[in-house]
Design a protein around this motif. Structure first.
Motif, PDB file in Angstrom:
ATOM      1  N   THR A 109      42.250  27.664  43.428  1.00 25.09           N
ATOM      2  CA  THR A 109      41.466  28.225  44.527  1.00 25.09           C
ATOM      3  C   THR A 109      40.591  29.366  44.039  1.00 25.09           C
ATOM      4  O   THR A 109      39.402  29.450  44.344  1.00 25.09           O
ATOM      5  N   VAL A 110      41.201  30.254  43.241  1.00 29.07           N
ATOM      6  CA  VAL A 110      40.472  31.413  42.724  1.00 29.07           C
ATOM      7  C   VAL A 110      39.372  30.976  41.771  1.00 29.07           C
ATOM      8  O   VAL A 110      38.334  31.602  41.660  1.00 29.07           O
ATOM      9  N   GLY A 111      39.619  29.843  41.086  1.00 28.41           N
ATOM     10  CA  GLY A 111      38.646  29.356  40.115  1.00 28.41           C
ATOM     11  C   GLY A 111      37.285  29.071  40.725  1.00 28.41           C
ATOM     12  O   GLY A 111      36.274  29.056  40.037  1.00 28.41           O
ATOM     13  N   THR A 112      37.246  28.848  42.039  1.00 30.50           N
ATOM     14  CA  THR A 112      35.977  28.580  42.704  1.00 30.50           C
ATOM     15  C   THR A 112      35.175  29.865  42.926  1.00 30.50           C
ATOM     16  O   THR A 112      34.002  29.807  43.269  1.00 30.50           O
ATOM     17  N   LYS A 113      35.810  31.036  42.763  1.00 31.22           N
ATOM     18  CA  LYS A 113      35.148  32.329  42.913  1.00 31.22           C
ATOM     19  C   LYS A 113      34.419  32.440  44.242  1.00 31.22           C
ATOM     20  O   LYS A 113      33.192  32.442  44.315  1.00 31.22           O
ATOM     21  N   GLU A 114      35.188  32.474  45.303  1.00 28.70           N
ATOM     22  CA  GLU A 114      34.611  32.589  46.638  1.00 28.70           C
ATOM     23  C   GLU A 114      34.228  34.045  46.915  1.00 28.70           C
ATOM     24  O   GLU A 114      35.092  34.887  47.103  1.00 28.70           O
ATOM     25  N   TYR A 115      32.932  34.307  46.928  1.00 27.33           N
ATOM     26  CA  TYR A 115      32.458  35.671  47.153  1.00 27.33           C
ATOM     27  C   TYR A 115      32.342  35.926  48.650  1.00 27.33           C
ATOM     28  O   TYR A 115      31.260  35.942  49.228  1.00 27.33           O
ATOM     29  N   HIS A 174      43.731  40.290  44.395  1.00 23.34           N
ATOM     30  CA  HIS A 174      43.406  41.072  45.587  1.00 23.34           C
ATOM     31  C   HIS A 174      42.288  40.364  46.344  1.00 23.34           C
ATOM     32  O   HIS A 174      41.435  39.708  45.743  1.00 23.34           O
ATOM     33  N   PHE A 175      42.287  40.531  47.660  1.00 23.15           N
ATOM     34  CA  PHE A 175      41.155  40.037  48.437  1.00 23.15           C
ATOM     35  C   PHE A 175      39.928  40.854  48.045  1.00 23.15           C
ATOM     36  O   PHE A 175      40.024  42.050  47.733  1.00 23.15           O
ATOM     37  N   LEU A 176      38.771  40.209  48.087  1.00 21.79           N
ATOM     38  CA  LEU A 176      37.534  40.876  47.689  1.00 21.79           C
ATOM     39  C   LEU A 176      37.305  42.158  48.478  1.00 21.79           C
ATOM     40  O   LEU A 176      36.899  43.183  47.925  1.00 21.79           O
ATOM     41  N   HIS A 177      37.607  42.131  49.769  1.00 22.75           N
ATOM     42  CA  HIS A 177      37.356  43.314  50.605  1.00 22.75           C
ATOM     43  C   HIS A 177      38.306  44.464  50.285  1.00 22.75           C
ATOM     44  O   HIS A 177      38.091  45.593  50.729  1.00 22.75           O
ATOM     45  N   LEU A 200      27.324  40.802  46.606  1.00 23.60           N
ATOM     46  CA  LEU A 200      28.767  40.921  46.384  1.00 23.60           C
ATOM     47  C   LEU A 200      29.089  40.776  44.900  1.00 23.60           C
ATOM     48  O   LEU A 200      29.913  41.521  44.357  1.00 23.60           O
ATOM     49  N   LYS A 201      28.442  39.821  44.246  1.00 33.33           N
ATOM     50  CA  LYS A 201      28.661  39.607  42.808  1.00 33.33           C
ATOM     51  C   LYS A 201      28.279  40.851  42.015  1.00 33.33           C
ATOM     52  O   LYS A 201      29.016  41.291  41.131  1.00 33.33           O
ATOM     53  N   ILE A 202      27.124  41.411  42.353  1.00 29.41           N
ATOM     54  CA  ILE A 202      26.640  42.604  41.638  1.00 29.41           C
ATOM     55  C   ILE A 202      27.584  43.787  41.844  1.00 29.41           C
ATOM     56  O   ILE A 202      27.952  44.481  40.888  1.00 29.41           O
ATOM     57  N   ASN A 203      27.990  44.016  43.089  1.00 32.47           N
ATOM     58  CA  ASN A 203      28.861  45.157  43.390  1.00 32.47           C
ATOM     59  C   ASN A 203      30.251  44.987  42.807  1.00 32.47           C
ATOM     60  O   ASN A 203      30.893  45.965  42.404  1.00 32.47           O
ATOM     61  N   LEU A 204      30.732  43.738  42.762  1.00 29.38           N
ATOM     62  CA  LEU A 204      32.059  43.506  42.188  1.00 29.38           C
ATOM     63  C   LEU A 204      32.048  43.785  40.694  1.00 29.38           C
ATOM     64  O   LEU A 204      32.976  44.401  40.167  1.00 29.38           O
ATOM     65  N   LYS A 205      30.996  43.358  40.015  1.00 27.83           N
ATOM     66  CA  LYS A 205      30.908  43.630  38.580  1.00 27.83           C
ATOM     67  C   LYS A 205      30.823  45.138  38.336  1.00 27.83           C
ATOM     68  O   LYS A 205      31.454  45.663  37.402  1.00 27.83           O
ATOM     69  N   LYS A 206      30.072  45.851  39.180  1.00 31.22           N
ATOM     70  CA  LYS A 206      29.991  47.310  39.059  1.00 31.22           C
ATOM     71  C   LYS A 206      31.366  47.938  39.233  1.00 31.22           C
ATOM     72  O   LYS A 206      31.727  48.898  38.544  1.00 31.22           O
ATOM     73  N   PHE A 207      32.145  47.383  40.172  1.00 32.97           N
ATOM     74  CA  PHE A 207      33.500  47.880  40.405  1.00 32.97           C
ATOM     75  C   PHE A 207      34.351  47.733  39.152  1.00 32.97           C
ATOM     76  O   PHE A 207      35.065  48.667  38.757  1.00 32.97           O
ATOM     77  N   TYR A 208      34.279  46.566  38.517  1.00 30.17           N
ATOM     78  CA  TYR A 208      35.083  46.329  37.320  1.00 30.17           C
ATOM     79  C   TYR A 208      34.656  47.243  36.169  1.00 30.17           C
ATOM     80  O   TYR A 208      35.500  47.763  35.442  1.00 30.17           O
ATOM     81  N   GLN A 225      40.917  33.294  30.131  1.00 29.51           N
ATOM     82  CA  GLN A 225      39.883  32.540  30.825  1.00 29.51           C
ATOM     83  C   GLN A 225      39.909  32.780  32.338  1.00 29.51           C
ATOM     84  O   GLN A 225      38.888  32.612  33.012  1.00 29.51           O
ATOM     85  N   ALA A 226      41.079  33.153  32.846  1.00 24.08           N
ATOM     86  CA  ALA A 226      41.189  33.425  34.292  1.00 24.08           C
ATOM     87  C   ALA A 226      40.606  34.788  34.631  1.00 24.08           C
ATOM     88  O   ALA A 226      40.293  35.063  35.788  1.00 24.08           O
ATOM     89  N   MET A 227      40.450  35.643  33.624  1.00 25.16           N
ATOM     90  CA  MET A 227      39.951  36.983  33.823  1.00 25.16           C
ATOM     91  C   MET A 227      38.432  37.001  33.635  1.00 25.16           C
ATOM     92  O   MET A 227      37.921  37.471  32.616  1.00 25.16           O
ATOM     93  N   THR A 228      37.744  36.452  34.607  1.00 23.01           N
ATOM     94  CA  THR A 228      36.293  36.351  34.491  1.00 23.01           C
ATOM     95  C   THR A 228      35.678  36.305  35.894  1.00 23.01           C
ATOM     96  O   THR A 228      36.380  36.130  36.886  1.00 23.01           O
ATOM     97  N   LEU A 229      34.380  36.452  35.968  1.00 19.64           N
ATOM     98  CA  LEU A 229      33.661  36.361  37.233  1.00 19.64           C
ATOM     99  C   LEU A 229      32.778  35.113  37.247  1.00 19.64           C
ATOM    100  O   LEU A 229      32.398  34.631  36.201  1.00 19.64           O
TER     101      LEU A 229
END
Length: 217
Positions: free
Chosen positions: A69-75, A88-91, A104-112, A213-217
């Motif tokens: 499920t996570v592999g689909t990267k639902e933003y 964790h849930f994205l929110h 969301l993709k941009i802000n999540l990468k900034k978070f990491y 491999q699971a640790m990616t965006l």
């Protein structure tokens, strides 16, 4: 170590120590550790795992389903992403209010990036004191192939995706790169130095090889 249970291979690592009984720990990634008292026989460890085999198999299957499920990267708010070894849930990681998928993709990468920078800064102080070394520069970068690197001019770089790993795995990468400040090659002296600080470093290496491999965006 590994055993077969109900047609499924259960792989796990054993950590011995001063403790009274055997305990079983399964990371959200599926990485399983069995902690056992010193001098516990392999037979007793195997029996302990078999005793809880049904529960272990059920949990591992749930984890595999979650990975798919996570592999689909639902933003979206209910999408799940790794942070410090747990999903964790994205929110829960960033403010998702009114943002489209690209934002969301941009802000999540900034978070990491921000999280990794903070964690590395905190943890590296511990180990540079212990190893009696100090890098000149520390940077966080994006890389598809390296978790960390050390240059000849004592510059250390760390992959922002490390913020997705458990803290002990992050510690391993920090220790690894700090040891390169005195041993640039992966010779015996280098690994002895790593092992003097983290005796179970091979488990951390295997974790990164298996779950990186699971640790990616």
């Amino acid at each position: 170590m590994k055993i077969q249970f109900e047609g499924m291979t259960i792989e796990f690592h054993v950590v011995y120590g001063v403790r009274k009984k055997i305990s079983i720990h399964i990371e959200p990634t599926g990485y399983m550790t069995v902690k056992a008292p010193n001098d516990t026989s392999q037979e007793n460890i195997m029996n302990a795992v078999k005793q809880y085999g049904k529960q272990i198999v059920e949990k591992l299957k749930l984890i595999e389903k979650l990975k798919e499920t996570v592999g689909t990267k639902e933003y979206q708010e209910e999408g799940k992403f790794l942070h410090l070894g747990k999903y964790h849930f994205l929110h829960e990681l960033i403010d998702t209010t009114g943002l489209n998928e690209e934002e969301l993709k941009i802000n999540l990468k900034k978070f990491y990036f921000s999280s990794c920078k903070k964690i590395i800064a905190e943890r590296i102080k511990i180990y540079q004191t212990q190893l009696k070394v100090k890098p000149k520069v520390i940077e966080i970068e994006e890389s598809k192939t390296k978790w960390g690197s050390c240059s000849s001019d004592k510059k250390l770089t760390f992959n922002y995706r490390l913020a997705m790993a458990p803290i002990d795995v992050i510690d391993y990468v920090i220790i690894h790169e700090l040891c390169h400040l005195t041993h640039m090659n992966h010779d015996r002296s280098f690994w002895r130095r790593v092992g003097s600080v983290m005796p179970d470093y091979k488990e951390k290496e295997e974790f990164l090889a298996r779950y990186g491999q699971a640790m990616t965006l």
